[in-house]
Design a protein around this motif. Structure first.
Motif, PDB file in Angstrom:
ATOM      1  N   THR A 452       0.800  -1.138   0.005  1.00 20.42           N
ATOM      2  CA  THR A 452      -0.066   0.189  -0.152  1.00 20.42           C
ATOM      3  C   THR A 452       0.693   1.275   0.086  1.00 20.42           C
ATOM      4  O   THR A 452       0.508   2.122  -0.704  1.00 20.42           O
ATOM      5  N   GLN A 519      -3.798  -3.735  -4.622  1.00 22.66           N
ATOM      6  CA  GLN A 519      -4.240  -2.811  -3.576  1.00 22.66           C
ATOM      7  C   GLN A 519      -5.038  -1.543  -4.158  1.00 22.66           C
ATOM      8  O   GLN A 519      -5.780  -0.892  -3.151  1.00 22.66           O
ATOM      9  N   LEU A 521      -8.376  -0.195  -6.207  1.00 21.64           N
ATOM     10  CA  LEU A 521      -9.779  -0.323  -6.614  1.00 21.64           C
ATOM     11  C   LEU A 521     -10.452   0.646  -7.401  1.00 21.64           C
ATOM     12  O   LEU A 521     -10.497   1.797  -7.098  1.00 21.64           O
ATOM     13  N   ASN A 534      -7.224  -0.391  -0.890  1.00 23.99           N
ATOM     14  CA  ASN A 534      -7.064  -1.311   0.172  1.00 23.99           C
ATOM     15  C   ASN A 534      -6.278  -1.014   1.278  1.00 23.99           C
ATOM     16  O   ASN A 534      -4.771  -1.402   1.049  1.00 23.99           O
ATOM     17  N   VAL A 539     -10.798  -0.999   3.048  1.00 24.60           N
ATOM     18  CA  VAL A 539     -11.041  -0.300   1.856  1.00 24.60           C
ATOM     19  C   VAL A 539     -11.577   1.219   2.138  1.00 24.60           C
ATOM     20  O   VAL A 539     -12.557   1.264   2.631  1.00 24.60           O
TER      21      VAL A 539
END
Length: 1449
Positions: A452, A519, A521, A534, A539
């Motif tokens: 992330t 990670q 979306l 994420n 999320v």
């Protein structure tokens, strides 16, 4: 199955149930020791402790804190003392334990420490930060000013950076890292605060049920009405920026009290008053700016805007110091510079609103930065020597709202970094160190959020890079951008720098570049302008609308120009960096994301260089309610924080580790024979220590370090303390033994020396005792010989005495016998003579009977002649018996009268003294009150006499001013007996005595005062009847008043002599110096006599001339016999009062003599009072006692004692008779207030004497000492027991009678008269006193009532008494004394008081005060009539007469 919650749940038979571990039943303090190591067990443990208000729980050295949403009594001073110096695990879990461990580690290892406080918004991070700061300030050891300043920084930062949100009533909308600096002694010496990413969008808009920053509401609630009027502010509900969320109140917060705390904190942090006012002006301008409304319009077919109502705009311009027109143009237009030309375009309604909001956010953001810098300037000290620090990180928690924008993106990125730091410290670094040290342990899987972080900002392919790229490059280079791989933050940053970059283009690039990342979306619909990430906590979808504008954080050139032209220097100082930049430099300035990333990188570098401690804050529910535990919410937060992995790795790992050298240096005392670390193999020594102390415990040896559990470290520290205590005790025992042995040897040597000298001394003393014994034996033998001789001689003497006494007794007996015989002979002779006379008379009667019988026989017969003769004989015998009976009756009556006189004397001795009769007896000159009539002077013949008619109640003005003072003052310690024992000279006591004194009672400096004191004693004895009056009478009458004589005598007092002044200059005692000087004068006089010089030397003659008058004056008062010069010189030197026949004086003269000395000589006042009090103490004579209290009553009304004696006198008076004590006290206090009188008591004063002594003592205090002794008026009042009444005549013929006393002043009479008749215009009105046709001016200074005076006129001429503080009775007393000097009686002095105008003002308005106008009119008419006022022309006189006739008729 019954759950923890009060509800049941039924399970199917197929469900298998596992028994709960015993550690999960009641809960544990350290969750590493939990048997049920799963989420349910951890959650149950937290729930059990939370329900018992145990909000803190350990996970190894990590503290889990659950927000209680209530105040708990666990942060007191006692708790601070309890946790100080304790290690983690010794006491129940507490945030103070983390602070203490952090502080002790810093001092122990000399390494910087940090405390990372993390958690969601509303979990209690801010409160935990404040508690840590308070604890560090308390235990640092020195409560200095810098500690107070650090603590006071919190209220200011919270006010400007915290706000109410739906999750937290005091949510921090910025991050801060407080670095506290300590000296090497562990004392706080300063601090530095770093702030991160203030949420500026909250200023212009808030979410539902949220508020703006606290400072706005506190300011409106806490400012005074004057301050709000100056800033033109009203209620919070009237401002758009404060009502955007629909909530203006916050439960549990007192905004007014918070504002007072903010101001107090600003003063502590050196904010000047001008700076605080400038801040308030900026905040007020922001509120007014939010109320500026725009109205859309069309100009040249283009959308434009205008401001219809400029009320708020004018206020904004005034507070910011700019022109109204300039502000209006900056809000509604935009200036564009293109190819050297300037183009002005209009802004639409929405654009103008955005410009205004940007202006507000820019001002508030820079104001917040300036406040942080100002705080740092006060608390930060540059690093001069080596120091360590403890950092406390309080940063925003993870946020996930319905709509998440750029601020939530940055906040969550910061939380990702903190989570990574936690993971690195707990998991990564732990496992790497275990592997490098070859420690045998089981590898633990954990959640790593590095992907992330790479997506957001670390790798080239991140979101921030894409945003940045989109900000920088034009649209025609999109293809080029597509080739470049950027992360999200870099992309946002690039896109923000490009002028034509939009949120939509940035979103397209994000989808294109990052859609393949696991990670990242992407929303299902392309119409959705958002992207998702994420995070470690879940999320989160971010709305990209406004991303680039917030990232650019730019300020338009028009607004900068507006600030550049402002007259507000404070506002210019906030934008000094922006104003100093050029336009091109400003374009290349770093974006907000770049700045935030740079600050965050520096923070992470700082944290990595410190030894960290972690506090995980848990929010129990979303409703901010106490005792409500939401399991799902808490379970989600535990997952976010990685608690499960933390517990597992802490249980399986070894959190405590030491290098071998450190371990040996610290714990080598636990085994015997272990040398220091530099003299031994540290690895072997460490293994030996662990084997012997820990045994088979779970510890491991690495290549360079030893790895221990938490329990092992605690056990080793406790054992170290025990062993050190034991060995130190042994060391102390040995040192003390050596010390006391050496001390014993010295004491032994000293004792031998002392014994040697003592034995010698003992023998010497024994010899002396023997010598004294032999001498006593000799004396005893000699005394026995002498005693034997004495007894023998005494026997002879006793025998001689017996013979002599017998002779004397016999001679006395013979004398008495002769006297008795003589008396008996006389009595018998008297009886015989009486019988002889009776017999002779009988014989004579018989002879006459015979002769008459012979004569009658010649005339008649013998029988008849015998009968007639017998009848005459019987008549003579009856007459003789009657005469004898009459003589006996007269003798009996004489004896009865003598017995009656004796009984009357005994009865008068036992009955109480009548004061009135006593005063009448003392002052027999006093007539009845109504027997004397005063004749008015000719100048006032038109006015009615004061004594005519009856005085009505309305014409009497009562209310003598009573002195203010403490009526209940305790004077029990001030006894006259104590004062006499302390200050009286010689062996004189405080009790009554009729003997003449040899010296004054008190020590007096001059011979004149000593002579006066001796004369006063004799005079007081005569006044009280304790000394008889002299029989010698002076036939020539002396009309000179006693007061004049005393004034003349004391005017030549020796205190003015050259010798007395020389003694004061030499610093010698004047009495000793005078005695030496007198001896020198006497020797000089003797030497002159021996040389037969007939003239004295100049110095001796001058001495005699100065003091001769004083001696003659007192000699004339006490001694009428002339004395020689040498006797007078001895008299002056101190040989006492010459004894001779004393001339008699009246009681009034004695009274004037005593009080005159007290008035004229302040040094004699205490002497006078002491003599009177001495004669009143235990006085057996009631008459003398009553006379003494009368004298004391008159004295306290005329002069006051010194400050040293006044309390003793008050105590003496209060213990006196009830008829005198209160009167004397008030009289004395009045005299203190109005001053000393100049004259003795008047005749009217003597009428009003008997009363309450204590009350008059207070009056003496209030009015001060008088200048004259009591007058005849006072003595008359004493006799009649009536109040002293002074009639005052007005110019209109009316008369008012005022109650007065001895201390009454002219000011008091003027005030009472004005109040009684309603005189408002008092300027120029005065009091006069008239006495026939002799003028005497009595001047008194004018103070409060200018122009108001009291006049006295003698013999038809008028003189003013004024309206100052001098005594009225002094003037009356002087009138009486003058009348005596003129040959009249004092009581016959016909004085009279008048109230009239003395000063005429040209500005007098007759309509203002009709009473004053009428008095002036009557005075002028009377003055013209009797020639007081004259007219130059007859016409003027006629005009005045006509006007008078018109007015009256």
């Amino acid at each position: 199955m019954v759950q923890s919650r009060p509800r049941e749940q039924w399970l199917t038979p197929e469900r298998r149930i596992k028994a709960m571990h015993p550690t999960s039943v009641q809960g544990v303090e350290d969750m590493i020791s939990l048997g049920d190591l799963h989420e349910a067990g951890i959650l149950r443990n937290l729930l059990i402790r939370y329900n018992e208000n145990l909000i803190y729980t350990y996970t190894g050295s990590i503290l889990v804190a659950v927000n209680p949403y209530q105040i708990l009594p666990i942060y007191t001073v006692d708790q601070i003392k309890l946790y100080r110096g304790k290690k983690i695990g010794e006491l129940p879990p507490h945030i103070f334990a983390i602070g203490d461990s952090c502080y002790n580690n810093m001092r122990r290892f000399k390494q910087n420490q940090c405390i990372v406080i993390s958690g969601e918004s509303g979990a209690g991070k801010t409160e935990s930060t404040k508690l840590i700061l308070q604890y560090l300030a308390a235990i640092s050891g020195k409560h200095s000013w810098i500690e107070q300043q650090i603590l006071e920084a919190n209220p200011i930062l919270e006010a400007f950076g915290n706000a109410k949100t739906i999750r937290n009533d005091n949510s921090s909308r910025f991050g801060k890292y407080i670095d506290i600096h300590f000296t090497k002694e562990g004392v706080i010496e300063g601090a530095c605060i770093e702030q991160y990413l203030l949420e500026k969008s909250r200023i212009v808009s808030q979410g539902a049920d949220e508020r703006n920053y606290h400072v706005f509401y506190c300011m409106l609630a806490g400012m005074t009405r004057e301050e709000r009027q100056k800033l033109e502010l009203t209620d919070a509900s009237q401002y758009k920026y404060l009502t955007g969320g629909g909530s203006i109140t916050c439960e549990g917060r007192d905004d007014a009290r918070e504002f007072a705390d903010i101001r107090s904190a600003m003063k502590v942090l050196m904010f000047s008053d001008s700076e605080v006012w400038e801040i308030l002006k900026i905040l007020a301008a922001i509120l007014h700016m939010g109320n500026v409304k725009f109205k859309g319009k069309v100009i040249d077919n283009l959308d434009a805007s205008e401001i219809p109502d400029t009320t708020f705009l004018v206020r904004v311009a005034r507070f910011l110091g700019v022109d109204v027109r300039a502000v209006k143009e900056a809000f509604t237009t935009r200036t564009i510079f293109a190819q050297g030309e300037t183009v002005v375009s209009h802004l639409s309604h929405s654009q103008a609103t955005d410009v205004r909001d940007a202006f507000v956010k820019g001002i508030y953001g820079r104001l917040f930065i300036w406040i942080v810098r100002k705080v740092n300037a006060a608390i930060f000290k540059p690093k001069a020597t080596h120091r360590t620090s403890i950092g406390v990180l309080d940063i925003f928690g993870f946020e996930n709202f319905k709509t998440n924008s750029f601020e939530q993106f940055c906040i969550n990125y910061a939380n990702e970094n903190l989570q990574q730091f936690f993971v690195q410290h707990i998991f990564k670094l732990e496992q790497e160190e275990y592997n490098s040290e070859n420690i045998n342990w089981q590898h633990i899987e954990f959640v790593d959020n590095q992907d992330t972080l790479d997506l957001i900002a670390i790798k080239q392919l991140n979101i921030m890079a894409l945003i940045d790229e989109e900000s920088k490059f034009p649209k025609d280079t999109l293809d080029l951008i597509a080739i470049k791989q950027l992360n999200i933050m870099a992309l946002i940053d690039e896109e923000s720098k490009f002028p034509k970059g939009t949120d939509q283009t940035m979103l397209q690039k994000l989808h294109k570049q990052q859609s393949h990342h696991k990670q990242y979306l992407k929303p299902k619909s392309d119409l959705n302008a958002s992207f998702g990430i994420n995070h470690f906590a879940g999320v989160v979808f971010y709305d990209t609308r406004g991303f680039l504008e917030k990232n650019r954080d730019t300020f338009s050139a028009d607004l900068l120009q507006l600030i550049h032209n402002t007259s507000n220097k404070f506002l210019q100082h906030l934008f000094v960096e922006d104003i100093g930049m050029g336009s091109e430099t400003r374009k290349r300035a770093p974006t907000l994301s770049a700045q935030f990333k740079k600050s965050l990188d520096m923070l992470m570098k700082t944290l990595l260089s410190c030894q960290p401690f972690f506090i995980r804050c848990i929010k129990p529910n979303e409703f901010k309610k106490p005792m409500l535990f939401d399991r799902e919410l808490c379970c989600r937060q535990l997952r976010y924080s990685g608690m499960m992995e933390t517990i597992r790795i802490r249980r399986a790992g070894y959190p405590i580790r030491h290098t071998f050298r450190e371990f040996v240096e610290r714990y080598r005392f636990l085994i015997n024979g272990c040398p220091p670390a530099h003299k031994v193999d540290c690895h072997a020594a460490t293994s030996k220590i662990c084997h012997q102390v820990l045994g088979r415990a779970d510890y491991q040896m690495g290549h360079t370090k030893v790895f221990l559990k938490d329990a092992h470290d605690l056990f080793l520290e406790q054992e170290r303390d025990r062993v050190l205590t034991k060995k130190i005790t042994i060391l102390q025992r040995c040192v003390r033994g050596w010390y006391y042995r050496r001390r014993f040897q010295k004491m032994k040597e000293s004792a031998v020396i002392i014994q040697k000298y003592y034995r010698g001394h003992a023998q010497q003393r024994r010899y002396q005792h023997m010598r004294v014994g032999y001498m006593r034996l000799q004396a005893l033998i000699r005394s026995r010989v002498v005693s034997h001789r004495f007894k023998h001689l005494r026997g002879h003497i006793v025998s001689l005495q017996a013979r002599c006494r017998g002779y004397l007794v016999r001679r006395d007996f013979q004398h008495k016998l002769w006297a008795v015989t003589k008396i008996q002979a006389q009595v018998r002779g008297l009886v015989a003579r009486r019988q002889y006379r009776k017999l002779k008379m009988r014989v004579e009667a018989a002879r006459l009977k015979e002769e008459e019988e012979r004569t009658l026989r010649q005339q008649m017969d013998k029988r008849k002649a015998r009968e007639i003769a017998e009848m005459k004989y019987n008549e003579r015998m009856k007459e003789m018996e009657r005469v004898e009976e009459l003589r006996a009756v007269e003798d009996r009556e004489m004896m009865d009268r003598k017995r009656a006189l004796v009984r009357e004397a005994e009865r008068q001795r036992d009955e109480p003294v009548d004061d009135s009769k006593l005063v009448e007896q003392m002052f027999d000159f006093l007539p009845d009150s109504a027997s004397e009539a005063q004749v008015p002077p000719s100048a006032f013949k038109d006015l009615p006499e004061a004594g005519q008619g009856m005085v009505s109640g309305d014409d009497i003005i009562s209310g003598i001013p009573r002195p203010a003072g403490d009526q209940d003052e305790d004077l029990t310690e001030y006894k006259f007996q104590k004062y006499a024992a302390t200050y009286f000279q010689g062996n004189v006591n405080h009790q009554y005595s009729r003997k003449q004194l040899k010296q004054p009672l008190l020590q007096l400096q001059t011979q004149g005062d000593q002579l006066a004191a001796m004369a006063l004693w004799v005079t007081i004895l005569r006044f009280m009847g304790d000394m008889a009056e002299p029989k010698y009478h002076v036939m020539d009458r002396d009309n000179t008043s006693v007061m004049s004589k005393v004034s003349a005598t004391l005017g030549r007092n020796f205190i003015k002599s050259k010798e007395f002044q020389e003694a004061q200059m030499m610093g010698m005692d004047p009495v000793m110096y005078m005695s030496q000087k007198n001896r020198s004068i006497r020797h000089k006089l003797v030497s002159l006599t021996l040389k037969r010089k007939h003239k004295l030397g100049d110095d001796v003659r001058r001495k005699l001339q100065e003091d001769e008058y004083t001696a003659e004056s007192y000699s004339s008062w006490l001694d009428s016999r002339p004395t020689s010069n040498l006797e007078k010189l001895h008299f002056i030197i101190g040989h006492g009062i010459l004894r001779a026949e004393l001339r008699p004086t009246s009681n009034l003269e004695k009274l004037h003599f005593i009080i005159g000395h007290g008035i004229l000589r302040a040094e004699l006042r205490d002497e006078v009072y002491c003599q009177i009090c001495k004669q009143l103490s235990n006085n057996p004579s009631k008459s003398s006692h009553a006379r003494g209290w009368i004298l004391l009553s008159l004295c306290v009304g005329c002069f006051a004692p010194s400050e040293d004696f006044v309390k003793y006198l008050l105590s003496f008076i209060r213990e006196g008779p009830p008829g005198y004590a209160p009167y004397c006290e008030e009289r004395l206090k009045r005299t203190f207030a109005n001053g000393t009188r100049n004259q003795p008591p008047s005749w009217l004063e003597l009428q009003w004497l008997l009363g309450y002594c204590e009350e008059r003592l207070k009056r003496t205090f209030a009015n001060g000492t008088r200048n004259q002794p009591p007058s005849w008026l006072e003595l008359q009042a004493t006799k009649s027991k009536k109040p002293l009444m002074l009639p005052i005549t007005f110019m209109d013929g009316n008369t008012k009678t005022l109650y007065a006393d001895s201390a009454t002043t002219a000011r008091e009479l003027c005030n009472q008269l004005s109040d009684k008749i309603g005189l408002r215009d008092q300027f120029g009105f005065s009091l006069y006193i008239a006495l026939f046709d002799k003028v005497w001016l009595y001047k008194i200074g004018l103070r409060d009532q200018f122009g108001f005076s009291l006049y006295i006129a003698l013999f038809d001429k008028v003189s003013s008494l004024g309206s100052g503080g001098d005594h009225v009775m002094d003037a009356i007393s002087q009138c009486e004394q003058y009348a005596k000097e003129q040959g009249a009686q004092e009581r016959n002095a016909p004085w009279r008081l008048f109230f009239r105008k003395e000063i005429f003002a040209p500005w007098h308005d007759p309509t203002e005060d009709p009473v004053a106008t009428n008095l002036i009119y009557q005075q002028v008419v009377r003055g013209v009539k009797f020639g007081e006022y004259r007219c130059d022309k007859d016409d003027d006189l006629a005009m005045i007469a006509a006007q008078q006739y018109y007015i009256e008729f």
